[in-house]
Design a protein around this motif. Structure first.
Motif, PDB file in Angstrom:
ATOM      1  N   UNK A  44      42.274  44.949  43.720  1.00  0.00           N
ATOM      2  CA  UNK A  44      42.407  46.210  43.098  1.00  0.00           C
ATOM      3  C   UNK A  44      43.875  46.180  42.403  1.00  0.00           C
ATOM      4  N   UNK A  45      43.909  46.536  40.961  1.00  0.00           N
ATOM      5  CA  UNK A  45      45.129  46.358  40.253  1.00  0.00           C
ATOM      6  C   UNK A  45      45.944  47.447  40.815  1.00  0.00           C
ATOM      7  N   UNK A  46      47.138  47.364  41.287  1.00  0.00           N
ATOM      8  CA  UNK A  46      47.884  48.307  41.792  1.00  0.00           C
ATOM      9  C   UNK A  46      48.715  49.172  40.632  1.00  0.00           C
ATOM     10  N   UNK A  47      48.576  48.951  39.379  1.00  0.00           N
ATOM     11  CA  UNK A  47      48.943  49.789  38.170  1.00  0.00           C
ATOM     12  C   UNK A  47      48.016  50.589  37.975  1.00  0.00           C
ATOM     13  N   UNK A  48      46.925  50.284  37.791  1.00  0.00           N
ATOM     14  CA  UNK A  48      45.782  51.180  37.290  1.00  0.00           C
ATOM     15  C   UNK A  48      44.984  51.421  38.350  1.00  0.00           C
ATOM     16  N   UNK A  49      44.766  50.784  39.387  1.00  0.00           N
ATOM     17  CA  UNK A  49      44.055  51.241  40.453  1.00  0.00           C
ATOM     18  C   UNK A  49      42.297  50.960  39.945  1.00  0.00           C
ATOM     19  N   UNK A  50      42.127  50.043  39.143  1.00  0.00           N
ATOM     20  CA  UNK A  50      40.833  49.615  38.746  1.00  0.00           C
ATOM     21  C   UNK A  50      40.569  48.517  39.741  1.00  0.00           C
ATOM     22  N   UNK A  51      39.254  48.228  39.931  1.00  0.00           N
ATOM     23  CA  UNK A  51      38.783  47.048  40.806  1.00  0.00           C
ATOM     24  C   UNK A  51      38.280  45.877  40.016  1.00  0.00           C
ATOM     25  N   UNK A  52      38.575  44.675  40.353  1.00  0.00           N
ATOM     26  CA  UNK A  52      37.964  43.564  39.665  1.00  0.00           C
ATOM     27  C   UNK A  52      37.431  42.549  40.465  1.00  0.00           C
ATOM     28  N   UNK A  53      36.169  41.966  40.258  1.00  0.00           N
ATOM     29  CA  UNK A  53      35.892  41.027  41.177  1.00  0.00           C
ATOM     30  C   UNK A  53      36.585  39.564  41.094  1.00  0.00           C
ATOM     31  N   UNK A  54      36.311  38.514  41.443  1.00  0.00           N
ATOM     32  CA  UNK A  54      36.958  37.332  41.501  1.00  0.00           C
ATOM     33  C   UNK A  54      37.201  36.695  40.365  1.00  0.00           C
ATOM     34  N   UNK A  55      35.748  36.769  39.579  1.00  0.00           N
ATOM     35  CA  UNK A  55      36.016  36.060  38.246  1.00  0.00           C
ATOM     36  C   UNK A  55      36.560  36.953  37.052  1.00  0.00           C
ATOM     37  N   UNK A  56      36.756  38.364  37.404  1.00  0.00           N
ATOM     38  CA  UNK A  56      37.526  39.112  36.341  1.00  0.00           C
ATOM     39  C   UNK A  56      38.895  39.411  36.440  1.00  0.00           C
ATOM     40  N   UNK A  57      39.561  38.907  37.723  1.00  0.00           N
ATOM     41  CA  UNK A  57      40.877  39.201  37.839  1.00  0.00           C
ATOM     42  C   UNK A  57      41.743  38.285  36.687  1.00  0.00           C
ATOM     43  N   UNK A  58      41.414  37.259  36.515  1.00  0.00           N
ATOM     44  CA  UNK A  58      42.204  36.577  35.466  1.00  0.00           C
ATOM     45  C   UNK A  58      42.217  37.283  34.292  1.00  0.00           C
ATOM     46  N   UNK A  59      41.033  37.779  33.783  1.00  0.00           N
ATOM     47  CA  UNK A  59      40.806  38.447  32.506  1.00  0.00           C
ATOM     48  C   UNK A  59      41.683  39.651  32.355  1.00  0.00           C
ATOM     49  N   UNK A  60      41.785  40.332  33.404  1.00  0.00           N
ATOM     50  CA  UNK A  60      42.767  41.536  33.610  1.00  0.00           C
ATOM     51  C   UNK A  60      44.178  41.113  33.578  1.00  0.00           C
ATOM     52  N   UNK A  61      44.530  40.243  34.204  1.00  0.00           N
ATOM     53  CA  UNK A  61      45.836  39.725  34.350  1.00  0.00           C
ATOM     54  C   UNK A  61      46.359  39.123  32.984  1.00  0.00           C
ATOM     55  N   UNK A  62      45.420  38.487  32.291  1.00  0.00           N
ATOM     56  CA  UNK A  62      45.941  38.082  30.820  1.00  0.00           C
ATOM     57  C   UNK A  62      45.972  39.263  29.814  1.00  0.00           C
ATOM     58  N   UNK A  63      45.317  40.282  30.128  1.00  0.00           N
ATOM     59  CA  UNK A  63      45.265  41.758  29.058  1.00  0.00           C
ATOM     60  C   UNK A  63      46.492  42.548  29.442  1.00  0.00           C
ATOM     61  N   UNK A  64      46.692  42.781  30.673  1.00  0.00           N
ATOM     62  CA  UNK A  64      47.591  43.729  31.177  1.00  0.00           C
ATOM     63  C   UNK A  64      48.974  43.063  31.637  1.00  0.00           C
ATOM     64  N   UNK A  65      49.149  41.818  32.211  1.00  0.00           N
ATOM     65  CA  UNK A  65      50.152  41.298  32.757  1.00  0.00           C
ATOM     66  C   UNK A  65      50.314  41.675  34.218  1.00  0.00           C
TER      67      UNK A  65
END
Length: 95
Positions: A44-65
């Motif tokens: 769970x991203x603690x800024x947007x409260x959206x959930x991501x699977x193991x494979x999608x966490x890196x994508x969210x990190x690159x997009x949002x920081x």
């Protein structure tokens, strides 16, 4: 190697505290069908409260920081069967 608490303190400004009006998506990944019972669990991203699977966490990190995630993982617990598997022989209705 840096202390994990120091790393968390340095990114604490990006962590939001959920309010009663915020929706927290923690049942399923917003990009795939991963759930907390999946192999890697949910993050769970603690800024947007959206959930991501193991494979999608890196994508969210690159997009949002955003660097702070809450990891939710559920596993089945084996329950020992203490009682015998004895079926009832009589059915008493109104007795």
């Amino acid at each position: 190697m840096s202390d994990p608490m120091d790393l968390l303190r340095s990114n604490l400004s990006r962590v939001r505290i959920p309010e009663p009006t915020n929706r927290i998506y923690k049942q399923e990944c917003c990009l795939s069908f991963d759930t907390p019972r999946s192999e890697g669990g949910l993050f769970i991203d603690m800024n947007t409260f959206l959930a991501f699977g193991k494979d999608c966490v890196a994508w969210n990190y690159e997009k949002t920081g955003n660097k702070v995630y809450l990891h939710i993982k559920q596993t089945k617990k084996v329950v020992a069967e203490d009682r015998p598997l004895k079926k009832p022989t009589l059915l008493g209705i109104g007795t």
